[in-house]
Design an enzyme around this catalytic site. Structure first.
Site, PDB file in Angstrom:
ATOM      1  N   ALA A 251       0.997  78.504 -69.180  1.00 38.91           N
ATOM      2  CA  ALA A 251       0.229  79.572 -68.520  1.00 38.91           C
ATOM      3  C   ALA A 251      -1.044  79.988 -69.257  1.00 38.91           C
ATOM      4  O   ALA A 251      -1.693  80.956 -68.847  1.00 38.91           O
ATOM      5  CB  ALA A 251       1.087  80.807 -68.237  1.00 38.91           C
ATOM      6  N   ALA A 252      -1.422  79.246 -70.314  1.00 35.27           N
ATOM      7  CA  ALA A 252      -2.686  79.581 -70.988  1.00 35.27           C
ATOM      8  C   ALA A 252      -3.857  79.388 -70.016  1.00 35.27           C
ATOM      9  O   ALA A 252      -4.795  80.196 -69.982  1.00 35.27           O
ATOM     10  CB  ALA A 252      -2.877  78.706 -72.218  1.00 35.27           C
ATOM     11  N   GLY A 253      -3.790  78.330 -69.221  1.00 30.44           N
ATOM     12  CA  GLY A 253      -4.838  78.085 -68.219  1.00 30.44           C
ATOM     13  C   GLY A 253      -4.877  79.199 -67.181  1.00 30.44           C
ATOM     14  O   GLY A 253      -5.946  79.562 -66.681  1.00 30.44           O
ATOM     15  N   ASP A 254      -3.712  79.757 -66.875  1.00 34.95           N
ATOM     16  CA  ASP A 254      -3.666  80.849 -65.892  1.00 34.95           C
ATOM     17  C   ASP A 254      -4.280  82.124 -66.474  1.00 34.95           C
ATOM     18  O   ASP A 254      -4.982  82.859 -65.778  1.00 34.95           O
ATOM     19  CB  ASP A 254      -2.213  81.123 -65.469  1.00 34.95           C
ATOM     20  CG  ASP A 254      -1.577  79.892 -64.840  1.00 34.95           C
ATOM     21  OD1 ASP A 254      -2.312  79.103 -64.216  1.00 34.95           O
ATOM     22  OD2 ASP A 254      -0.357  79.710 -64.994  1.00 34.95           O
TER      23      ASP A 254
HETATM   24  O1  RIB Z   1       0.832  77.321 -65.342  1.00 28.86           O
HETATM   25  C1  RIB Z   1       2.136  77.619 -65.741  1.00 28.86           C
HETATM   26  C2  RIB Z   1       3.065  77.641 -64.554  1.00 28.86           C
HETATM   27  O2  RIB Z   1       3.165  76.339 -64.027  1.00 28.86           O
HETATM   28  C3  RIB Z   1       4.474  78.050 -64.886  1.00 28.86           C
HETATM   29  O3  RIB Z   1       4.650  79.445 -64.847  1.00 28.86           O
HETATM   30  C4  RIB Z   1       5.304  77.293 -63.881  1.00 28.86           C
HETATM   31  O4  RIB Z   1       5.820  78.098 -62.879  1.00 28.86           O
HETATM   32  C5  RIB Z   1       4.383  76.221 -63.328  1.00 28.86           C
HETATM   33  O5  RIB Z   1       4.114  76.394 -62.021  1.00 28.86           O
END
Ligand code: RIB
Length: 308
Positions: A251-254
């Site tokens: 989730a770093a990209g998120d």
């Molecule tokens: O980007 C991370 C996410 O990718 C995780 O939370 C997981 O659910 C996947 O979809």
């Protein structure tokens, strides 16, 4: 600052292990937990914690994970009335293994995220218009991203597309959206299949220019500890990242994309918005988890401006 996120909600089933198992191998794990995830919902929480008003559009199944994911987003103060519950479907799950080195492997079963219904299409058509920024990823049907991106473009909404996970079929979006934010592993659909050497700055800058020439979207390529390559006013640039102790890159990209949306919606110059987003990503990798690892505004501001 109104941000709409169209995308996925998954329950992450996370195992921590010393070393990820090879094919056919069984290893004994260190811990197991279920935590809220999904690229869409992660980006929604990232943007909300950084101060934006955020509406999420997506789908869950009618199971306990769906109930928990909605509860969790509500507790973050993300607007969830445009998240539909799909009867008889399972909520998306991501089975994540993380080893001590920080490396991970993810198997996602998207379930309700992939359901196509007239009701959901109507809901997304209503919700994308009027936002300052629309965020898209690749964990829902491509058709819905296309509809949303076209509608948003007509109403002059900035669209940021995080093309993750990489998907050959979706690249037409790069000629509709405003920004694309692939990482170095997600470039193949755009530039062909070759290994990107993140240590070769000249090659990275050439590549980001090539991407800029090939598509109408402005490329912002995240390179992990090497920083971010992007094109600013026609010129390729590299924003170098400060080194940090990485514990978990999930989730770093998120975190980066959600924060970029906040920076852009606040009117920052692209290079400033990237600096802000990169700090959000670097705080995220120093913690375990997806949504639970997203930094608050004061944490990012402290890094940007020093203690207040
Ligand atoms: O980007 C991370 C996410 O990718 C995780 O939370 C997981 O659910 C996947 O979809």
């Amino acid at each position: 600052m109104d941000i709409t996120v169209l995308g996925s909600l998954n329950m992450d089933l996370v195992t921590r292990v010393q070393t990820l198992p090879k094919v056919g191998e069984t290893v004994s794990g260190i811990s197991f937990e279920t935590t809220p995830g999904g690229k869409g919902a992660n980006q929604a929480v990232a943007a909300r914690r950084l101060g934006a008003s955020v509406s999420m559009v997506g789908q869950v199944g009618d199971d306990i994970y769906g109930v928990e994911l909605l509860k969790s987003l509500r507790s973050e103060d993300v607007y969830v009335e445009n998240i539909l519950t799909s009867e008889g479907m399972q909520t998306g799950v991501a089975i994540i293994g993380i080893e001590d080195s920080g490396l991970n492997s993810i198997t996602a079963v998207y379930g309700a995220n992939m359901v196509e219904t007239p009701a959901f299409e109507e809901s997304l058509r209503q919700s994308v218009v009027g936002a300052d920024v629309l965020l898209l990823q690749n964990e829902i049907p491509h058709r819905y991203n296309l509809i949303a991106a076209k509608l948003a473009k007509e109403s002059n909404t900035v669209v940021i597309w995080d093309p993750a996970p990489a998907n050959e079929q979706s690249i037409e979006l790069a000629d509709i959206v405003t920004f694309i934010t692939p990482n170095e592993h997600e470039l193949a659909p755009f530039i062909g299949d070759f290994d990107v050497d993140v240590d070769n700055v000249e090659l990275i800058l050439n590549m980001v220019s090539r991407l800029d020439d090939s598509f109408s979207a402005t490329p912002v390529i995240t390179l992990g500890e090497k920083g971010v390559a992007f094109v600013d006013k026609g010129k390729p640039k590299l924003h170098k990242a400060a080194p940090v102790d990485v514990v978990d890159t999930v989730a770093a990209g998120d975190a980066f994309t959600g924060a970029l949306a906040v920076g852009i919606s606040e009117g920052l110059e692209l290079s400033e918005a990237i600096r802000f987003a990169n700090l959000a990503g670097s705080i995220c990798v120093q913690r375990h988890g997806a949504q639970i690892a997203m930094p608050t505004r004061s944490e990012v501001d402290e890094q940007l401006l020093g203690p207040q």
